[in-house]
Design a protein around this motif. Structure first.
Motif, PDB file in Angstrom:
ATOM      1  N   ALA A  61     -17.570  -1.732   3.715  1.00  0.00           N
ATOM      2  CA  ALA A  61     -16.700  -2.877   3.462  1.00  0.00           C
ATOM      3  C   ALA A  61     -17.477  -4.171   3.691  1.00  0.00           C
ATOM      4  CB  ALA A  61     -15.501  -2.827   4.400  1.00  0.00           C
ATOM      5  N   VAL A  62     -17.157  -5.170   2.888  1.00  0.00           N
ATOM      6  CA  VAL A  62     -17.775  -6.482   3.051  1.00  0.00           C
ATOM      7  C   VAL A  62     -17.197  -7.100   4.322  1.00  0.00           C
ATOM      8  CG1 VAL A  62     -17.977  -8.789   2.032  1.00  0.00           C
ATOM      9  CG2 VAL A  62     -18.048  -6.764   0.576  1.00  0.00           C
ATOM     10  N   PRO A  63     -18.050  -7.616   5.196  1.00  0.00           N
ATOM     11  CA  PRO A  63     -17.547  -8.221   6.435  1.00  0.00           C
ATOM     12  C   PRO A  63     -16.525  -9.320   6.149  1.00  0.00           C
ATOM     13  CG  PRO A  63     -19.928  -8.004   6.529  1.00  0.00           C
ATOM     14  CD  PRO A  63     -19.504  -7.652   5.117  1.00  0.00           C
ATOM     15  N   SER A  64     -15.529  -9.378   6.988  1.00  0.00           N
ATOM     16  CA  SER A  64     -14.461 -10.361   6.846  1.00  0.00           C
ATOM     17  C   SER A  64     -15.034 -11.776   6.754  1.00  0.00           C
ATOM     18  CB  SER A  64     -13.518 -10.257   8.047  1.00  0.00           C
ATOM     19  OG  SER A  64     -12.520 -11.238   7.973  1.00  0.00           O
ATOM     20  N   GLY A  65     -14.604 -12.520   5.768  1.00  0.00           N
ATOM     21  CA  GLY A  65     -15.015 -13.913   5.615  1.00  0.00           C
ATOM     22  C   GLY A  65     -16.333 -14.122   4.893  1.00  0.00           C
ATOM     23  N   LEU A  66     -17.094 -13.055   4.639  1.00  0.00           N
ATOM     24  CA  LEU A  66     -18.410 -13.224   4.006  1.00  0.00           C
ATOM     25  C   LEU A  66     -18.283 -13.795   2.600  1.00  0.00           C
ATOM     26  CD1 LEU A  66     -21.473 -12.908   3.980  1.00  0.00           C
ATOM     27  CD2 LEU A  66     -21.151 -10.558   3.188  1.00  0.00           C
ATOM     28  N   GLU A  67     -17.362 -13.265   1.812  1.00  0.00           N
ATOM     29  CA  GLU A  67     -17.207 -13.748   0.447  1.00  0.00           C
ATOM     30  C   GLU A  67     -16.850 -15.235   0.433  1.00  0.00           C
ATOM     31  OE1 GLU A  67     -14.672 -12.968  -3.631  1.00  0.00           O
ATOM     32  OE2 GLU A  67     -14.459 -11.545  -1.993  1.00  0.00           O
ATOM     33  N   ALA A  68     -15.954 -15.660   1.311  1.00  0.00           N
ATOM     34  CA  ALA A  68     -15.561 -17.071   1.375  1.00  0.00           C
ATOM     35  C   ALA A  68     -16.741 -17.952   1.767  1.00  0.00           C
ATOM     36  CB  ALA A  68     -14.415 -17.258   2.360  1.00  0.00           C
ATOM     37  N   ARG A  69     -17.564 -17.487   2.717  1.00  0.00           N
ATOM     38  CA  ARG A  69     -18.740 -18.272   3.135  1.00  0.00           C
ATOM     39  C   ARG A  69     -19.747 -18.408   1.993  1.00  0.00           C
ATOM     40  NH1 ARG A  69     -18.652 -14.902   7.953  1.00  0.00           N
ATOM     41  NH2 ARG A  69     -20.604 -14.039   7.244  1.00  0.00           N
ATOM     42  N   ILE A  70     -19.930 -17.347   1.242  1.00  0.00           N
ATOM     43  CA  ILE A  70     -20.865 -17.403   0.107  1.00  0.00           C
ATOM     44  C   ILE A  70     -20.339 -18.358  -0.958  1.00  0.00           C
ATOM     45  CG2 ILE A  70     -21.832 -16.070  -1.812  1.00  0.00           C
ATOM     46  CD1 ILE A  70     -21.983 -13.678   0.157  1.00  0.00           C
TER      47      ILE A  70
END
Length: 81
Positions: A61-70
């Motif tokens: 799973a993608v770590p929580s919040g990683l997509e938003a930070r990117i």
């Protein structure tokens, strides 16, 4: 419609396999593949390679919040040197 070279077509294979192409880029690639047997062969190999690699990678799973930070980082203007 843009006529693609083989090099341009090959660079788009993995986006095509991941269904990340749409619109004109997708139409351009499909038009190239209709007339180029060499690229069809390369795409078949790329499809096998993609399946092989994906089949051996664990589901993570993608770590929580990683997509938003990117997305935030990509939206910011580049820093000046």
């Amino acid at each position: 419609m843009t006529r693609l070279s083989c090099e341009q077509a090959v660079r788009q294979f993995f986006a095509y396999l991941d269904r990340a192409l749409s619109g004109e880029p997708l139409a351009d690639l499909e038009a190239h593949l209709e007339t180029c047997l060499a690229c069809c062969d390369k795409l078949a190999f790329s499809r096998q390679l993609d399946a092989f690699v994906k089949g051996r990678l664990p589901e993570v799973a993608v770590p929580s919040g990683l997509e938003a930070r990117i997305r935030d980082a990509l939206a910011r203007p580049p820093a000046e040197p």
